[in-house]
Design a protein around this motif. Structure first.
Motif, PDB file in Angstrom:
ATOM      1  N   HIS A 162       0.790  -1.229   0.000  1.00 13.92           N
ATOM      2  CA  HIS A 162       0.000   0.000   0.000  1.00 13.92           C
ATOM      3  C   HIS A 162       0.820   1.275   0.000  1.00 13.92           C
ATOM      4  O   HIS A 162       0.271   2.368  -0.142  1.00 13.92           O
ATOM      5  CB  HIS A 162      -0.947   0.004   1.205  1.00 13.92           C
ATOM      6  CG  HIS A 162      -0.253  -0.294   2.510  1.00 13.92           C
ATOM      7  ND1 HIS A 162       0.463   0.635   3.192  1.00 13.92           N
ATOM      8  CD2 HIS A 162      -0.166  -1.457   3.217  1.00 13.92           C
ATOM      9  CE1 HIS A 162       0.970   0.091   4.288  1.00 13.92           C
ATOM     10  NE2 HIS A 162       0.608  -1.184   4.335  1.00 13.92           N
ATOM     11  N   GLU A 163       2.140   1.181   0.161  1.00 16.46           N
ATOM     12  CA  GLU A 163       2.976   2.382   0.131  1.00 16.46           C
ATOM     13  C   GLU A 163       4.056   2.220  -0.931  1.00 16.46           C
ATOM     14  O   GLU A 163       4.484   1.106  -1.237  1.00 16.46           O
ATOM     15  CB  GLU A 163       3.628   2.631   1.488  1.00 16.46           C
ATOM     16  CG  GLU A 163       2.651   2.917   2.608  1.00 16.46           C
ATOM     17  CD  GLU A 163       3.369   3.332   3.881  1.00 16.46           C
ATOM     18  OE1 GLU A 163       4.108   4.343   3.841  1.00 16.46           O
ATOM     19  OE2 GLU A 163       3.210   2.640   4.894  1.00 16.46           O
ATOM     20  N   GLN A 164       4.493   3.348  -1.496  1.00 13.61           N
ATOM     21  CA  GLN A 164       5.544   3.308  -2.507  1.00 13.61           C
ATOM     22  C   GLN A 164       6.600   4.358  -2.202  1.00 13.61           C
ATOM     23  O   GLN A 164       6.287   5.470  -1.765  1.00 13.61           O
ATOM     24  CB  GLN A 164       4.970   3.552  -3.902  1.00 13.61           C
ATOM     25  CG  GLN A 164       4.139   2.407  -4.445  1.00 13.61           C
ATOM     26  CD  GLN A 164       3.799   2.590  -5.908  1.00 13.61           C
ATOM     27  OE1 GLN A 164       3.780   3.701  -6.428  1.00 13.61           O
ATOM     28  NE2 GLN A 164       3.543   1.489  -6.596  1.00 13.61           N
ATOM     29  N   ILE A 165       7.856   3.981  -2.440  1.00 16.14           N
ATOM     30  CA  ILE A 165       8.968   4.915  -2.333  1.00 16.14           C
ATOM     31  C   ILE A 165       9.901   4.693  -3.517  1.00 16.14           C
ATOM     32  O   ILE A 165       9.887   3.627  -4.136  1.00 16.14           O
ATOM     33  CB  ILE A 165       9.758   4.737  -1.018  1.00 16.14           C
ATOM     34  CG1 ILE A 165      10.304   3.303  -0.900  1.00 16.14           C
ATOM     35  CG2 ILE A 165       8.902   5.086   0.182  1.00 16.14           C
ATOM     36  CD1 ILE A 165      11.213   3.097   0.303  1.00 16.14           C
ATOM     37  N   HIS A 219      12.005   3.916   5.991  1.00 14.33           N
ATOM     38  CA  HIS A 219      10.686   4.493   5.728  1.00 14.33           C
ATOM     39  C   HIS A 219       9.718   4.247   6.874  1.00 14.33           C
ATOM     40  O   HIS A 219       8.840   5.081   7.130  1.00 14.33           O
ATOM     41  CB  HIS A 219      10.118   3.892   4.430  1.00 14.33           C
ATOM     42  CG  HIS A 219       8.797   4.461   4.028  1.00 14.33           C
ATOM     43  ND1 HIS A 219       8.650   5.764   3.573  1.00 14.33           N
ATOM     44  CD2 HIS A 219       7.546   3.915   4.022  1.00 14.33           C
ATOM     45  CE1 HIS A 219       7.380   5.990   3.292  1.00 14.33           C
ATOM     46  NE2 HIS A 219       6.690   4.878   3.562  1.00 14.33           N
ATOM     47  N   VAL A 220       9.869   3.123   7.562  1.00 20.26           N
ATOM     48  CA  VAL A 220       8.882   2.765   8.599  1.00 20.26           C
ATOM     49  C   VAL A 220       9.435   2.886  10.010  1.00 20.26           C
ATOM     50  O   VAL A 220       8.692   2.712  10.973  1.00 20.26           O
ATOM     51  CB  VAL A 220       8.338   1.333   8.364  1.00 20.26           C
ATOM     52  CG1 VAL A 220       7.674   1.223   7.003  1.00 20.26           C
ATOM     53  CG2 VAL A 220       9.442   0.303   8.499  1.00 20.26           C
ATOM     54  N   GLY A 248       7.432  -1.067  -3.548  1.00 21.25           N
ATOM     55  CA  GLY A 248       6.140  -1.165  -2.887  1.00 21.25           C
ATOM     56  C   GLY A 248       6.317  -1.831  -1.542  1.00 21.25           C
ATOM     57  O   GLY A 248       7.036  -2.829  -1.416  1.00 21.25           O
TER      58      GLY A 248
END
Length: 279
Positions: A162-165, A219-220, A248
């Motif tokens: 659900h997240e992208q970088i 990121h997290v 992703g």
């Protein structure tokens, strides 16, 4: 009919100091910004923090490129990375010495050649386990005479990422990573790359995996490298130095999942990063 036999792996001696730790961090894209004080701890202190993927280098001494698989005919350039698993038994210090031992877990013929899974256990000089690496390689065009038996894996529900970088790489990224000791000419020599079927030198798979893993953890978490426990990833197609990797991310802080692509082409799949609690 089985043709291969277990290699005789010598005891591999290894050691590192803050110099090698800093060199590795720079080779995999740290710091992401010269203003990021957390990332600067990887490269600009007397006792730098150590990225967990640094321990993947401990498996290289027993690579199929250096120690042949008896009974299977191939050249070192025929060996390509297909996957890697890393388990750490604690945070890595900025200086350490120890030894590594390896064994073959499985060998089997697949459509593209021979798939080999090798386990390497690394211990410090006191005998304490530091890391476990499992390297999956394919020897292109080779034959082992043994059928491939995929390891059993539990079925699970796949949730969306659900997240992208984005993770940028430099045109000279492979040259930087070669300074860690992996100087395979496939990654820096245009003639060798063309001979292997590539238009230009490709980035080391372990460099791509390390850059993506660092970005996912960053990121997290707030630079939560010390909480790392385990990484598993498959290499599906190469990254070219200078590419931007789209990542992703899914799962939860203690058990992250990821996949990566370049221009819509998958380059890393089935990525898992397990952490010791939410960092």
């Amino acid at each position: 009919m089985k043709k291969w036999s277990e290699p005789s792996y010598p005891l591999a001696l290894w050691g590192w100091s803050p110099t090698e730790v800093r060199r590795y961090a720079l080779a995999v894209g740290a710091p992401r910004s010269p203003l990021d004080e957390g990332d600067l701890r990887l490269v600009m202190t007397d006792e730098p923090e150590v990225l967990p993927t640094f321990a993947m280098l401990l498996a290289d001494a027993h690579s199929l490129r250096y120690i042949p698989l008896p009974g299977v005919d191939y050249e070192p350039e025929d060996v390509i990375y297909a996957g890697h698993e890393l388990e750490l038994f604690g945070p890595l210090p900025s200086s350490l010495t120890g030894t590594s031992t390896s064994r073959i877990l499985s060998v089997g013929d697949v459509r593209s050649g021979v798939l080999v899974r090798r386990e390497t256990i690394s211990r410090d000089k006191a005998g304490k386990a530091v890391a476990r690496n499992v390297v999956t390689s394919v020897i292109r065009g080779a034959v082992s005479g043994e059928s491939h038996r995929p390891p059993a894996t539990p079925s699970e529900t796949v949730e969306p990422l659900h997240e992208q970088i984005d993770v940028p790489t430099l045109p000279q990224q492979a040259l930087l990573y070669a300074q860690t000791g992996d100087d395979n000419p496939l990654h820096w020599n245009p003639s060798v790359a063309r001979g292997a079927g590539f238009d230009r030198p490709i980035l080391h798979g372990l460099c791509s995996a390390a850059m993506v893993t660092r970005a996912v953890i960053g990121h997290v978490t707030d630079h939560g490298w010390v909480a790392f426990r385990r990484l598993s990833v498959r290499f599906t197609s190469p990254v070219v130095p200078g590419d931007t990797i789209r990542v992703g991310i899914g799962g939860r802080p203690g058990a992250l999942r990821f996949a990566a692509s370049v221009g819509g082409r998958e380059v890393l799949s089935s990525g898992i990063v397990e952490m010791n609690g939410a960092a």
